[in-house]
Design a protein around this motif. Structure first.
Motif, PDB file in Angstrom:
ATOM      1  N   ASN A 163     -27.114   4.754 -50.948  1.00  0.00           N
ATOM      2  CA  ASN A 163     -26.136   3.712 -50.606  1.00  0.00           C
ATOM      3  C   ASN A 163     -24.789   4.394 -50.381  1.00  0.00           C
ATOM      4  O   ASN A 163     -24.208   4.951 -51.315  1.00  0.00           O
ATOM      5  N   TYR A 164     -24.289   4.377 -49.137  1.00  0.00           N
ATOM      6  CA  TYR A 164     -23.091   5.126 -48.782  1.00  0.00           C
ATOM      7  C   TYR A 164     -22.056   4.212 -48.133  1.00  0.00           C
ATOM      8  O   TYR A 164     -22.263   3.719 -47.020  1.00  0.00           O
ATOM      9  N   VAL A 165     -20.953   3.958 -48.850  1.00  0.00           N
ATOM     10  CA  VAL A 165     -19.889   3.094 -48.330  1.00  0.00           C
ATOM     11  C   VAL A 165     -18.536   3.769 -48.529  1.00  0.00           C
ATOM     12  O   VAL A 165     -18.391   4.669 -49.370  1.00  0.00           O
ATOM     13  N   GLY A 166     -17.560   3.329 -47.772  1.00  0.00           N
ATOM     14  CA  GLY A 166     -16.206   3.864 -47.898  1.00  0.00           C
ATOM     15  C   GLY A 166     -15.615   3.573 -49.260  1.00  0.00           C
ATOM     16  O   GLY A 166     -15.985   2.603 -49.924  1.00  0.00           O
ATOM     17  N   GLY A 167     -14.681   4.437 -49.687  1.00  0.00           N
ATOM     18  CA  GLY A 167     -14.014   4.217 -50.966  1.00  0.00           C
ATOM     19  C   GLY A 167     -14.767   4.756 -52.160  1.00  0.00           C
ATOM     20  O   GLY A 167     -14.311   4.624 -53.295  1.00  0.00           O
ATOM     21  N   THR A 168     -15.949   5.360 -51.932  1.00  0.00           N
ATOM     22  CA  THR A 168     -16.718   5.945 -53.036  1.00  0.00           C
ATOM     23  C   THR A 168     -16.579   7.477 -52.980  1.00  0.00           C
ATOM     24  O   THR A 168     -15.993   8.026 -52.053  1.00  0.00           O
ATOM     25  N   ASP A 169     -17.142   8.151 -53.976  1.00  0.00           N
ATOM     26  CA  ASP A 169     -16.969   9.604 -54.117  1.00  0.00           C
ATOM     27  C   ASP A 169     -17.821  10.351 -53.088  1.00  0.00           C
ATOM     28  O   ASP A 169     -19.024  10.592 -53.307  1.00  0.00           O
ATOM     29  N   LYS A 170     -17.210  10.759 -51.977  1.00  0.00           N
ATOM     30  CA  LYS A 170     -17.942  11.424 -50.903  1.00  0.00           C
ATOM     31  C   LYS A 170     -18.415  12.806 -51.337  1.00  0.00           C
ATOM     32  O   LYS A 170     -19.525  13.234 -50.978  1.00  0.00           O
ATOM     33  N   LYS A 171     -17.599  13.518 -52.100  1.00  0.00           N
ATOM     34  CA  LYS A 171     -17.960  14.868 -52.528  1.00  0.00           C
ATOM     35  C   LYS A 171     -19.255  14.856 -53.344  1.00  0.00           C
ATOM     36  O   LYS A 171     -20.159  15.681 -53.145  1.00  0.00           O
ATOM     37  N   ARG A 172     -19.329  13.902 -54.271  1.00  0.00           N
ATOM     38  CA  ARG A 172     -20.530  13.787 -55.101  1.00  0.00           C
ATOM     39  C   ARG A 172     -21.748  13.431 -54.247  1.00  0.00           C
ATOM     40  O   ARG A 172     -22.852  13.941 -54.473  1.00  0.00           O
ATOM     41  N   GLN A 173     -21.543  12.556 -53.246  1.00  0.00           N
ATOM     42  CA  GLN A 173     -22.639  12.186 -52.359  1.00  0.00           C
ATOM     43  C   GLN A 173     -23.154  13.399 -51.580  1.00  0.00           C
ATOM     44  O   GLN A 173     -24.365  13.584 -51.422  1.00  0.00           O
ATOM     45  N   ILE A 174     -22.224  14.223 -51.090  1.00  0.00           N
ATOM     46  CA  ILE A 174     -22.611  15.419 -50.325  1.00  0.00           C
ATOM     47  C   ILE A 174     -23.403  16.390 -51.207  1.00  0.00           C
ATOM     48  O   ILE A 174     -24.434  16.933 -50.787  1.00  0.00           O
ATOM     49  N   GLU A 175     -22.949  16.575 -52.455  1.00  0.00           N
ATOM     50  CA  GLU A 175     -23.651  17.475 -53.382  1.00  0.00           C
ATOM     51  C   GLU A 175     -25.073  16.994 -53.653  1.00  0.00           C
ATOM     52  O   GLU A 175     -26.020  17.798 -53.696  1.00  0.00           O
ATOM     53  N   LYS A 176     -25.226  15.686 -53.803  1.00  0.00           N
ATOM     54  CA  LYS A 176     -26.555  15.132 -54.074  1.00  0.00           C
ATOM     55  C   LYS A 176     -27.463  15.257 -52.845  1.00  0.00           C
ATOM     56  O   LYS A 176     -28.654  15.547 -52.963  1.00  0.00           O
ATOM     57  N   LEU A 177     -26.878  15.056 -51.650  1.00  0.00           N
ATOM     58  CA  LEU A 177     -27.661  15.148 -50.412  1.00  0.00           C
ATOM     59  C   LEU A 177     -28.121  16.574 -50.130  1.00  0.00           C
ATOM     60  O   LEU A 177     -29.152  16.801 -49.485  1.00  0.00           O
ATOM     61  N   GLU A 178     -27.346  17.546 -50.623  1.00  0.00           N
ATOM     62  CA  GLU A 178     -27.749  18.946 -50.448  1.00  0.00           C
ATOM     63  C   GLU A 178     -29.014  19.256 -51.248  1.00  0.00           C
ATOM     64  O   GLU A 178     -29.795  20.143 -50.896  1.00  0.00           O
ATOM     65  N   ARG A 179     -29.221  18.498 -52.341  1.00  0.00           N
ATOM     66  CA  ARG A 179     -30.411  18.701 -53.180  1.00  0.00           C
ATOM     67  C   ARG A 179     -31.617  17.933 -52.636  1.00  0.00           C
ATOM     68  O   ARG A 179     -32.743  18.414 -52.664  1.00  0.00           O
ATOM     69  N   GLU A 180     -31.372  16.681 -52.163  1.00  0.00           N
ATOM     70  CA  GLU A 180     -32.475  15.865 -51.664  1.00  0.00           C
ATOM     71  C   GLU A 180     -31.963  14.800 -50.700  1.00  0.00           C
ATOM     72  O   GLU A 180     -30.846  14.312 -50.835  1.00  0.00           O
ATOM     73  N   GLN A 181     -32.809  14.450 -49.730  1.00  0.00           N
ATOM     74  CA  GLN A 181     -32.496  13.395 -48.755  1.00  0.00           C
ATOM     75  C   GLN A 181     -33.243  12.114 -49.153  1.00  0.00           C
ATOM     76  O   GLN A 181     -34.393  12.179 -49.582  1.00  0.00           O
ATOM     77  N   PRO A 182     -32.596  10.959 -49.026  1.00  0.00           N
ATOM     78  CA  PRO A 182     -33.282   9.702 -49.350  1.00  0.00           C
ATOM     79  C   PRO A 182     -34.243   9.292 -48.226  1.00  0.00           C
ATOM     80  O   PRO A 182     -34.054   9.680 -47.076  1.00  0.00           O
ATOM     81  N   GLU A 183     -35.253   8.506 -48.583  1.00  0.00           N
ATOM     82  CA  GLU A 183     -36.158   7.975 -47.551  1.00  0.00           C
ATOM     83  C   GLU A 183     -35.477   6.841 -46.774  1.00  0.00           C
ATOM     84  O   GLU A 183     -35.740   6.646 -45.592  1.00  0.00           O
ATOM     85  N   LEU A 184     -34.623   6.096 -47.479  1.00  0.00           N
ATOM     86  CA  LEU A 184     -33.932   4.962 -46.851  1.00  0.00           C
ATOM     87  C   LEU A 184     -32.431   5.096 -47.065  1.00  0.00           C
ATOM     88  O   LEU A 184     -31.977   5.331 -48.186  1.00  0.00           O
ATOM     89  N   VAL A 185     -31.669   4.942 -45.976  1.00  0.00           N
ATOM     90  CA  VAL A 185     -30.197   5.026 -46.023  1.00  0.00           C
ATOM     91  C   VAL A 185     -29.609   3.644 -45.736  1.00  0.00           C
ATOM     92  O   VAL A 185     -29.978   2.995 -44.755  1.00  0.00           O
ATOM     93  N   ILE A 186     -28.699   3.209 -46.598  1.00  0.00           N
ATOM     94  CA  ILE A 186     -28.001   1.932 -46.422  1.00  0.00           C
ATOM     95  C   ILE A 186     -26.519   2.196 -46.590  1.00  0.00           C
ATOM     96  O   ILE A 186     -26.104   2.909 -47.522  1.00  0.00           O
ATOM     97  N   GLY A 187     -25.675   1.636 -45.711  1.00  0.00           N
ATOM     98  CA  GLY A 187     -24.237   1.841 -45.897  1.00  0.00           C
ATOM     99  C   GLY A 187     -23.393   1.350 -44.751  1.00  0.00           C
ATOM    100  O   GLY A 187     -23.897   0.716 -43.813  1.00  0.00           O
ATOM    101  N   THR A 188     -22.107   1.644 -44.841  1.00  0.00           N
ATOM    102  CA  THR A 188     -21.165   1.252 -43.789  1.00  0.00           C
ATOM    103  C   THR A 188     -21.129   2.345 -42.719  1.00  0.00           C
ATOM    104  O   THR A 188     -21.327   3.531 -43.022  1.00  0.00           O
ATOM    105  N   PRO A 189     -20.875   1.980 -41.463  1.00  0.00           N
ATOM    106  CA  PRO A 189     -20.946   2.947 -40.363  1.00  0.00           C
ATOM    107  C   PRO A 189     -20.047   4.165 -40.538  1.00  0.00           C
ATOM    108  O   PRO A 189     -20.466   5.294 -40.266  1.00  0.00           O
ATOM    109  N   GLY A 190     -18.808   3.962 -40.991  1.00  0.00           N
ATOM    110  CA  GLY A 190     -17.861   5.065 -41.117  1.00  0.00           C
ATOM    111  C   GLY A 190     -18.319   6.134 -42.092  1.00  0.00           C
ATOM    112  O   GLY A 190     -18.275   7.337 -41.800  1.00  0.00           O
ATOM    113  N   ARG A 191     -18.792   5.732 -43.268  1.00  0.00           N
ATOM    114  CA  ARG A 191     -19.207   6.708 -44.279  1.00  0.00           C
ATOM    115  C   ARG A 191     -20.499   7.421 -43.847  1.00  0.00           C
ATOM    116  O   ARG A 191     -20.621   8.643 -44.024  1.00  0.00           O
TER     117      ARG A 191
END
Length: 453
Positions: free
Chosen positions: A106-134
């Motif tokens: 779940n990726y939306v603006g105003g949340t911790d992008k750095k933490r999201q990037i670190e987690k994505l480097e370890r694993e990719q989700p099967e389903l992505v939900i979020g706002t277009p900008g983020r």
């Protein structure tokens, strides 16, 4: 027509999840689109708010997810953070029943992008939900890999366009495979949206689910004139004279939201506030508290009217009518959901008469109300003068006496005689009036000519 969700042939864990939600039969849009989406075709779905479109795309997407393939398989974009959280919640409920773990991002603006990037480097989700900008930012940073996705949902496409996010959606779609199953859901399909649809969709299945009624028939729809009254006081009275389970008060501006909230708090009410200037963390906290029923009263802008589905809203109060009447529908649609009763109360001033008439032209029926002695009672119809019809012709006292006499004697053909006599009297009166006007005009002309000699 499919009477149950089992007839769709979905995986058994999905029918279990649907049973937990209490869904007994599919809605019209689910009935039409779930089989089409399962067949792999692109779709454009037009439907009213509360039609069940979220599960119309979530169920077939989950049915196709492969938990063994640890890569992005589907992406869902939505223009507001609140709607992204709502869809994420619905997705988590379905995933909970899956026999094998499914990762949902779940990726939306105003949340911790750095933490999201670190987690994505370890694993990719099967389903992505979020706002277009983020989602776009995460793709550009190389953190989120969507080139493996085979399904792309653009939810609330008209709102995505209105808020200027279509370019972001375009950039996301451009990073996906050429043969992509695209699902676009929208209340309307504006002309400016069509080039985007043509670019990414070839012969999509278009389903427009007709609106049975503009607002749910379970909603009691009131109209209150506020001329000469304080809106703040009226809102307070309406919120405290009954026992609303959960009441939403909508205002047209952030400033007005703050004014109403401050007034209600000063009267001792515990009030939640939602508007566009709230920091993301605070907005998320407030929404969580509202869902937990920590607040009985919520004051919000239209940001909350579109894309927030809060169960159990018993009352909606419109502080004024929005310029975009679609927002009125979305506001009122927060109550009376899932067959439950609800009350929608709309304030209006004489300046908003045209907006009220426009809503009535859309098929919305208002019940005129007023507050009297601390109770809501029926009021007069604002169109009562129009409904009276043409006034009876003005007649003299002598003619009125003659009519009464004719009625008493009830001679054959008396109605025709009376009508003829009235017409004759009116003709004489008009001739007399014309003569008087001519005489007055001649006098004025003569006086004018003598003045300039």
């Amino acid at each position: 027509m499919s009477q149950t969700f089992k007839e769709f042939g979905l995986q058994s864990y999905l029918t279990e999840a649907v049973d937990e939600l209490g869904f007994t039969a599919p809605t019209a849009i689910q009935e039409k689109l779930i089989p089409v989406i399962r067949s792999g075709k692109s779709v454009v779905g037009q439907s009213e708010t509360g039609s069940g479109k979220t599960h119309a795309f979530l169920l077939p997407i989950f049915d196709a997810l492969d938990s063994e393939t640890h890569e992005v398989q589907a992406v869902i974009t939505t223009p507001s953070r609140e709607l992204a959280y709502q869809i994420y919640g619905d997705a988590k409920q379905l995933a909970k029943h899956s026999p094998k773990p499914l990762k949902i991002g779940n990726y939306v603006g105003g949340t911790d992008k750095k933490r999201q990037i670190e987690k994505l480097e370890r694993e990719q989700p099967e389903l992505v939900i979020g706002t277009p900008g983020r989602i776009r930012d995460l793709i550009k940073n190389g953190a989120l890999d969507v080139h493996t996705a085979t399904q792309f949902v653009v939810d609330e496409a008209d709102m995505t366009l209105d808020l200027g996010f279509l370019a972001d959606v375009d950039q996301i779609a451009a990073r996906m495979p050429e043969h992509l199953q695209m699902m676009v859901f929208s209340a309307t399909i504006p002309a400016k949206l069509r080039p985007f649809l043509r670019k990414y969709m070839e012969n999509p299945v278009v389903e427009e689910i007709p609106v049975k009624s503009v607002i749910s028939p379970t909603i009691d729809n009131w109209l209150l004139a506020t001329k000469g009254h304080s809106k703040n006081e009226l809102i307070y009275q309406l919120l405290t004279m009954g026992e609303p389970y959960l009441a939403l008060v909508f205002a047209n501006t952030k400033q007005r939201v703050v004014e109403i909230a401050d007034y209600l708090k000063a009267q001792g009410l515990k009030v939640a506030v939602i508007h566009g200037d709230l920091p993301a963390r605070e907005r998320k906290r407030v929404m969580r508290e509202i869902h937990n029923l920590d607040f009985q009263f919520v004051v919000a802008t239209d940001l909350a009217a579109r894309g927030i589905d809060i169960d159990g809203v018993s009352h909606v109060i419109n502080d004024g009518i929005p310029d975009d009447l679609d927002y009125f529908i979305h506001r009122v649609g927060r109550t009376g959901r899932k067959g439950l009763p609800g009350t929608a109360i709309t304030f209006y001033t004489p300046e908003e008469e045209e907006k009220v008439s426009a809503l009535e032209d859309m098929g919305i029926v208002f019940k005129p109300k007023q507050i009297k002695n601390g109770e809501v009672v029926d009021s007069f119809d604002r169109n009562r003068r129009k409904k009276r019809g043409p006034r009876a012709p003005k007649i003299s006292g002598a003619m009125a006496g003659r009519i009464q006499k004719e009625k008493r004697t009830v001679k054959p053909g008396y109605k025709k005689k009376i009508k003829k006599a009235i017409n004759k009297e009116q003709w004489f009166e008009s001739r007399i009036q014309q003569r008087q006007n001519h005489r007055k005009a001649r006098k004025n002309k003569k006086a004018s000519s003598q003045r300039y000699k």
